[in-house]
Design a protein around this motif. Sequence first.
Motif, mmCIF file in Angstrom:
data_model
loop_
_atom_site.group_PDB
_atom_site.id
_atom_site.type_symbol
_atom_site.label_atom_id
_atom_site.label_comp_id
_atom_site.label_asym_id
_atom_site.label_seq_id
_atom_site.Cartn_x
_atom_site.Cartn_y
_atom_site.Cartn_z
ATOM 1 N N SER A 147 -12.164 3.210 0.941
ATOM 2 C CA SER A 147 -11.473 1.922 1.052
ATOM 3 C C SER A 147 -9.982 2.036 0.766
ATOM 4 C CB SER A 147 -12.094 0.904 0.091
ATOM 5 O OG SER A 147 -13.457 0.693 0.359
ATOM 6 N N PHE A 148 -9.605 2.951 -0.127
ATOM 7 C CA PHE A 148 -8.202 3.042 -0.534
ATOM 8 C C PHE A 148 -7.320 3.687 0.534
ATOM 9 C CE2 PHE A 148 -7.899 2.481 -5.422
ATOM 10 C CZ PHE A 148 -8.674 1.335 -5.338
ATOM 11 N N ARG A 149 -7.911 4.076 1.664
ATOM 12 C CA ARG A 149 -7.083 4.485 2.792
ATOM 13 C C ARG A 149 -6.152 3.351 3.210
ATOM 14 N NH1 ARG A 149 -11.360 7.314 7.030
ATOM 15 N NH2 ARG A 149 -11.542 9.330 5.976
ATOM 16 N N ARG A 219 1.959 8.308 -4.285
ATOM 17 C CA ARG A 219 0.730 7.769 -3.694
ATOM 18 C C ARG A 219 0.444 8.414 -2.343
ATOM 19 N NH1 ARG A 219 -0.442 1.434 -4.982
ATOM 20 N NH2 ARG A 219 0.127 1.465 -7.189
ATOM 21 N N PHE A 220 1.496 8.651 -1.554
ATOM 22 C CA PHE A 220 1.317 9.295 -0.260
ATOM 23 C C PHE A 220 0.712 10.684 -0.436
ATOM 24 C CE2 PHE A 220 2.799 11.863 3.332
ATOM 25 C CZ PHE A 220 2.379 11.075 4.407
ATOM 26 N N VAL A 229 -3.900 14.729 5.886
ATOM 27 C CA VAL A 229 -2.532 14.375 6.263
ATOM 28 C C VAL A 229 -2.509 13.490 7.494
ATOM 29 C CG1 VAL A 229 -0.292 15.268 7.010
ATOM 30 C CG2 VAL A 229 -1.591 16.475 5.231
ATOM 31 N N LEU A 230 -3.240 13.856 8.555
ATOM 32 C CA LEU A 230 -3.191 13.095 9.806
ATOM 33 C C LEU A 230 -3.686 11.671 9.605
ATOM 34 C CD1 LEU A 230 -4.394 15.745 12.438
ATOM 35 C CD2 LEU A 230 -2.072 14.926 12.000
ATOM 36 N N VAL A 233 -1.011 9.699 7.553
ATOM 37 C CA VAL A 233 0.165 9.354 8.354
ATOM 38 C C VAL A 233 -0.167 8.224 9.318
ATOM 39 C CG1 VAL A 233 1.734 10.184 10.139
ATOM 40 C CG2 VAL A 233 1.249 11.619 8.150
ATOM 41 N N ALA A 234 -1.340 8.306 9.968
ATOM 42 C CA ALA A 234 -1.742 7.268 10.922
ATOM 43 C C ALA A 234 -1.862 5.906 10.241
ATOM 44 C CB ALA A 234 -3.074 7.658 11.567
ATOM 45 N N HIS A 235 -2.443 5.880 9.062
ATOM 46 C CA HIS A 235 -2.596 4.613 8.345
ATOM 47 C C HIS A 235 -1.235 4.059 7.906
ATOM 48 C CE1 HIS A 235 -6.961 5.330 8.117
ATOM 49 N NE2 HIS A 235 -7.029 4.044 7.843
ATOM 50 N N HIS A 236 -0.315 4.933 7.501
ATOM 51 C CA HIS A 236 0.999 4.454 7.075
ATOM 52 C C HIS A 236 1.813 3.943 8.265
ATOM 53 C CE1 HIS A 236 0.056 6.149 3.168
ATOM 54 N NE2 HIS A 236 1.168 5.632 2.698
ATOM 55 N N LEU A 237 1.642 4.540 9.443
ATOM 56 C CA LEU A 237 2.299 4.013 10.638
ATOM 57 C C LEU A 237 1.771 2.623 10.958
ATOM 58 C CD1 LEU A 237 2.412 7.184 12.931
ATOM 59 C CD2 LEU A 237 4.344 6.048 11.805
#
Length: 247
Positions: A147-149, A219-220, A229-230, A233-237
């Motif tokens: 969930s924390f994604r 946090r990242f 990593v992938l 990065v996708a979730h942060h975008l």
Amino acid sequence: MRPEPKFSIITITFNASSVIEPTLRSVKEQSYRNFEYLLIDGASTDDTVAKAKASGIEFAHIVSERDKGLYDAMNKGIRLATGDYLCFLNAGDAFHAPDTLEKIAAVTASYDELPHVLYGETAEVDEQRHFVRMRRLQAPEKLTWKSFRHGMLVCHQAFYARRDIVPLYDMQYRLSADVDWCIKVMKRSSNLVNVHQTVVDYLQNGISLQYHRASLMERFRIMCRHYGVLSTVAHHLWFVLRAVIKR
């Protein structure tokens, strides 16, 4: 009949005299009495410890000595705790109501075994204890380590973990070890229960807010470690895109 759960309430302090009294008062006023209160102080030079000793809280254990920072102090609290659940209540934060622990304990009565994690909602307050808003990220109905994604959906102070499954905090992190800790706890958990109530009033002046950028970077790193990593990065975008769309 299973005994009612015991809560280990842990407060970490260092020169917190200006904010500690609402925290102490909220602990003392709890209607549920099966708890211990551990105040782990980093050798404050103000009257934080004096106020704690004068608070009149039953079942209190106060330690005041130099430490290696916030998470070292939290680890001390874990080692000293004897309760079924750990509750980290920061200096300045407070239980939402005098019957908060009573209501949380009542939720566990319907389970044959104590749930691994109990969690709820967070209200944000200012220094005058005025309600500001409910925390932007709401506690999901179902919570897993994945969930924390989507961000830290449950505030650390509203996340009660069963003591027998918790790890120590990872000292390589200075600002966001609580995120890493919660994910590790959830990986060890099979029964996570939403208590469907606001459990904590969170004071808006934490360390992670004072060092916001560094906290986000940490946090990242933590999310990359747990989710890859992938994926991270996708979730942060998506977070960025969502913020642009909402504007």
